[in-house]
Design a protein around this motif. Structure first.
Motif, PDB file in Angstrom:
ATOM      1  N   LEU A   1       0.824  -1.213   0.000  1.00 19.93           N
ATOM      2  CA  LEU A   1       0.000   0.000   0.000  1.00 19.93           C
ATOM      3  C   LEU A   1       0.857   1.260   0.000  1.00 19.93           C
ATOM      4  O   LEU A   1       0.486   2.275  -0.588  1.00 19.93           O
ATOM      5  CB  LEU A   1      -0.952  -0.009   1.205  1.00 19.93           C
ATOM      6  N   LYS A   2       2.018   1.170   0.647  1.00 21.50           N
ATOM      7  CA  LYS A   2       2.910   2.330   0.690  1.00 21.50           C
ATOM      8  C   LYS A   2       3.359   2.720  -0.722  1.00 21.50           C
ATOM      9  O   LYS A   2       3.507   3.902  -1.030  1.00 21.50           O
ATOM     10  CB  LYS A   2       4.121   2.034   1.584  1.00 21.50           C
ATOM     11  N   ASN A   3       3.551   1.707  -1.578  1.00 20.38           N
ATOM     12  CA  ASN A   3       3.909   1.980  -2.980  1.00 20.38           C
ATOM     13  C   ASN A   3       2.814   2.751  -3.706  1.00 20.38           C
ATOM     14  O   ASN A   3       3.058   3.360  -4.739  1.00 20.38           O
ATOM     15  CB  ASN A   3       4.159   0.669  -3.735  1.00 20.38           C
ATOM     16  N   TYR A   4       1.605   2.667  -3.172  1.00 21.96           N
ATOM     17  CA  TYR A   4       0.491   3.371  -3.811  1.00 21.96           C
ATOM     18  C   TYR A   4       0.133   4.657  -3.058  1.00 21.96           C
ATOM     19  O   TYR A   4      -0.960   5.189  -3.192  1.00 21.96           O
ATOM     20  CB  TYR A   4      -0.719   2.437  -3.932  1.00 21.96           C
ATOM     21  N   GLY A   5       1.066   5.094  -2.228  1.00 19.84           N
ATOM     22  CA  GLY A   5       0.881   6.384  -1.570  1.00 19.84           C
ATOM     23  C   GLY A   5       0.001   6.330  -0.332  1.00 19.84           C
ATOM     24  O   GLY A   5      -0.408   7.360   0.195  1.00 19.84           O
ATOM     25  N   LEU A   6      -0.286   5.107   0.141  1.00 24.26           N
ATOM     26  CA  LEU A   6      -1.120   4.992   1.333  1.00 24.26           C
ATOM     27  C   LEU A   6      -0.270   4.444   2.480  1.00 24.26           C
ATOM     28  O   LEU A   6       0.044   3.257   2.522  1.00 24.26           O
ATOM     29  CB  LEU A   6      -2.308   4.065   1.052  1.00 24.26           C
ATOM     30  N   ASP A   7       0.120   5.340   3.382  1.00 32.05           N
ATOM     31  CA  ASP A   7       1.031   4.960   4.463  1.00 32.05           C
ATOM     32  C   ASP A   7       0.232   4.544   5.698  1.00 32.05           C
ATOM     33  O   ASP A   7      -0.110   5.363   6.543  1.00 32.05           O
ATOM     34  CB  ASP A   7       1.950   6.143   4.784  1.00 32.05           C
ATOM     35  N   MET A   8      -0.048   3.253   5.789  1.00 29.82           N
ATOM     36  CA  MET A   8      -0.892   2.742   6.876  1.00 29.82           C
ATOM     37  C   MET A   8      -0.274   3.013   8.246  1.00 29.82           C
ATOM     38  O   MET A   8      -0.987   3.254   9.217  1.00 29.82           O
ATOM     39  CB  MET A   8      -1.124   1.235   6.709  1.00 29.82           C
ATOM     40  N   VAL A   9       1.056   2.957   8.316  1.00 29.22           N
ATOM     41  CA  VAL A   9       1.740   3.132   9.599  1.00 29.22           C
ATOM     42  C   VAL A   9       1.523   4.543  10.160  1.00 29.22           C
ATOM     43  O   VAL A   9       1.559   4.760  11.368  1.00 29.22           O
ATOM     44  CB  VAL A   9       3.250   2.822   9.446  1.00 29.22           C
ATOM     45  N   ALA A  10       1.257   5.492   9.253  1.00 27.51           N
ATOM     46  CA  ALA A  10       1.066   6.879   9.696  1.00 27.51           C
ATOM     47  C   ALA A  10      -0.339   7.113  10.257  1.00 27.51           C
ATOM     48  O   ALA A  10      -0.608   8.149  10.857  1.00 27.51           O
ATOM     49  CB  ALA A  10       1.322   7.841   8.535  1.00 27.51           C
ATOM     50  N   LEU A  11      -1.231   6.136  10.045  1.00 26.12           N
ATOM     51  CA  LEU A  11      -2.605   6.309  10.523  1.00 26.12           C
ATOM     52  C   LEU A  11      -2.726   5.892  11.983  1.00 26.12           C
ATOM     53  O   LEU A  11      -1.942   5.093  12.482  1.00 26.12           O
ATOM     54  CB  LEU A  11      -3.566   5.466   9.673  1.00 26.12           C
ATOM     55  N   LYS A  12      -3.734   6.425  12.649  1.00 25.29           N
ATOM     56  CA  LYS A  12      -3.998   6.011  14.032  1.00 25.29           C
ATOM     57  C   LYS A  12      -4.335   4.522  14.057  1.00 25.29           C
ATOM     58  O   LYS A  12      -5.023   4.023  13.167  1.00 25.29           O
ATOM     59  CB  LYS A  12      -5.190   6.796  14.590  1.00 25.29           C
ATOM     60  N   PRO A  13      -3.894   3.806  15.090  1.00 27.28           N
ATOM     61  CA  PRO A  13      -4.171   2.362  15.181  1.00 27.28           C
ATOM     62  C   PRO A  13      -5.663   2.039  15.042  1.00 27.28           C
ATOM     63  O   PRO A  13      -6.034   1.071  14.380  1.00 27.28           O
ATOM     64  CB  PRO A  13      -3.663   1.994  16.577  1.00 27.28           C
ATOM     65  N   GLY A  14      -6.509   2.870  15.630  1.00 23.61           N
ATOM     66  CA  GLY A  14      -7.950   2.633  15.533  1.00 23.61           C
ATOM     67  C   GLY A  14      -8.450   2.716  14.103  1.00 23.61           C
ATOM     68  O   GLY A  14      -9.321   1.953  13.688  1.00 23.61           O
ATOM     69  N   VAL A  15      -7.884   3.647  13.340  1.00 27.75           N
ATOM     70  CA  VAL A  15      -8.278   3.815  11.940  1.00 27.75           C
ATOM     71  C   VAL A  15      -7.816   2.611  11.122  1.00 27.75           C
ATOM     72  O   VAL A  15      -8.562   2.066  10.305  1.00 27.75           O
ATOM     73  CB  VAL A  15      -7.687   5.126  11.359  1.00 27.75           C
ATOM     74  N   VAL A  16      -6.578   2.173  11.375  1.00 26.71           N
ATOM     75  CA  VAL A  16      -6.044   1.008  10.666  1.00 26.71           C
ATOM     76  C   VAL A  16      -6.915  -0.215  10.938  1.00 26.71           C
ATOM     77  O   VAL A  16      -7.316  -0.937  10.016  1.00 26.71           O
ATOM     78  CB  VAL A  16      -4.585   0.718  11.096  1.00 26.71           C
ATOM     79  N   ALA A  17      -7.249  -0.424  12.213  1.00 23.39           N
ATOM     80  CA  ALA A  17      -8.073  -1.582  12.583  1.00 23.39           C
ATOM     81  C   ALA A  17      -9.408  -1.541  11.851  1.00 23.39           C
ATOM     82  O   ALA A  17      -9.884  -2.550  11.331  1.00 23.39           O
ATOM     83  CB  ALA A  17      -8.294  -1.605  14.093  1.00 23.39           C
ATOM     84  N   LYS A  18     -10.003  -0.358  11.788  1.00 21.77           N
ATOM     85  CA  LYS A  18     -11.305  -0.203  11.147  1.00 21.77           C
ATOM     86  C   LYS A  18     -11.207  -0.492   9.649  1.00 21.77           C
ATOM     87  O   LYS A  18     -12.064  -1.160   9.075  1.00 21.77           O
ATOM     88  CB  LYS A  18     -11.790   1.246  11.376  1.00 21.77           C
ATOM     89  N   LEU A  19     -10.145   0.010   9.021  1.00 19.34           N
ATOM     90  CA  LEU A  19      -9.961  -0.213   7.584  1.00 19.34           C
ATOM     91  C   LEU A  19      -9.719  -1.692   7.295  1.00 19.34           C
ATOM     92  O   LEU A  19     -10.322  -2.273   6.391  1.00 19.34           O
ATOM     93  CB  LEU A  19      -8.776   0.608   7.066  1.00 19.34           C
ATOM     94  N   ARG A  20      -8.834  -2.312   8.076  1.00 17.24           N
ATOM     95  CA  ARG A  20      -8.486  -3.719   7.844  1.00 17.24           C
ATOM     96  C   ARG A  20      -9.687  -4.627   8.081  1.00 17.24           C
ATOM     97  O   ARG A  20      -9.846  -5.659   7.438  1.00 17.24           O
ATOM     98  CB  ARG A  20      -7.326  -4.130   8.759  1.00 17.24           C
TER      99      ARG A  20
END
Lengths: 228, 228
Positions: free
Chosen positions: B88-107
């Motif tokens: 995803l980082k290759n596509y400009g989406l830096d998951m690590v930069a998101l809040k953990p709660g947001v990542v969990a919700k997206l995943r």
């Protein structure tokens, strides 16, 4: 049983001071300085966040989570919301410019100063009655018991699900949201007989229903899935 | 009973096209042009908002309601969320930069393309089975029945409260929120056996619980208040 209260007017500050009020809630004939929240003196030292939550939830409307022209003011004294649109306009708050949904939400939170102060004291009693609450200092206990009823340690339950509520949930926060919320048996009333604490998820599930309506609703669901 | 599907790959556009897919869901060996949502051709003319809702809820993650660095992307294809952080980082989406709660919700919203397409078709069937739904055109009916089961008019209920769901609620909106939401028996799964529609208030009350957990929870509440 019920204690007389000083109720001396205290100086009010801020934008809305002419339509606001502030009184002493120490016992009638007390010595020393007047205080608005005498029963929170200890908790404000040991648990400032819980103290601020009790004061805020008792006295303020919930505000808009974001800032915009028509989202409405963020956290305003509930008694200010008793004033007419005309009066509020004199104080720079143009209710007519707000979205109807926002106006309804603000007006729904309106409550008298005295009701708000009763709510704050009652919430404090309920917090001290949680199973793992800090011990209640003797003078605060005497004060709260003479305003309400004898303190029963560990007796505070979620007003929705009726499970015991742990004081420790005040400190837990998930995604920035407290796990305990101030809740209302009837979401459209704000007085000492109507308030309590609830789990966040219980408060959300209750929504705009009264607790009684909520029980009727879930009872109907269980009837339909044939589980009762 | 189950119909074969064309499944020919169709051109994909957009930022994530190399990690995305798009297929024809017309019947195997069909004549004429390929279509991703053949069963929505009529509804897209008569009820474009409902059609867009079905497509969106079937295929997209819910997005952040506001715009900020760490709030995450707004509405992204669910299958893109199956990719690793590195990809995803290759596509400009830096998951690590998101809040953990947001990542969990997206995943949590991640699902395969095929599951999403099954969900869209199933939601369409459920919409047509609402008591006051528009009549289902014969070819769409044949298509949906051969993918699922015979259509039973008026049979669609809220997956939470089990009351019949009125098609008209799609059009009602209170404070900008639709009164019908796409819902999941298990909020952490997104496939045809797990999705349906629910009243907005029912979906909110269900929260993160599975429907079964929700029934167990409300049953416990009624036990405690001694109402059952």
């Amino acid at each position: 049983m019920t204690m007389g209260l000083c109720k001396k007017n205290l100086p009010v500050r801020g934008k809305y001071k002419d339509i606001s009020e502030k009184k002493c809630y120490r016992e009638d004939g007390h010595e020393g300085e007047c205080k608005e929240f005498p029963y929170l003196s200890d908790l404000s030292v040991s648990h400032p966040r819980v103290t601020n939550k009790i004061k805020r939830d008792a006295t303020k409307t919930t505000g808009a989570a974001w800032k915009s022209e028509d989202a409405g003011p963020n956290r305003i004294d509930r008694w200010v919301m008793l004033q007419s649109d005309d009066v509020l306009k004199n104080y720079g708050l143009d209710m007519v410019a707000l979205k109807p949904g926002v106006v309804a939400k603000l007006r729904e939170k309106a409550a008298t100063y005295d009701d708000c102060m009763d709510v704050a004291a009652r919430l404090t009693l309920l917090a001290y009655q949680m199973p793992d609450a800090p011990p209640c200092p003797a003078d605060t206990r005497t004060y709260l018991e003479s305003r309400f009823s004898p303190m029963v340690e560990g007796s505070t339950t979620c007003i929705v699900c009726k499970e015991p509520l742990s004081f420790s949930l005040f400190e837990n926060a998930q995604r920035g949201k407290a796990e305990i919320e101030t809740a209302h048996s009837n979401p459209r009333e704000h007085n000492q007989n109507n308030v309590g604490f609830a789990h966040r998820e219980c408060n959300i599930a209750q929504g705009n229903k009264t607790v009684e309506e909520f029980y009727g609703w879930i009872s109907g669901i269980l009837d339909r899935i044939d589980r009762t």
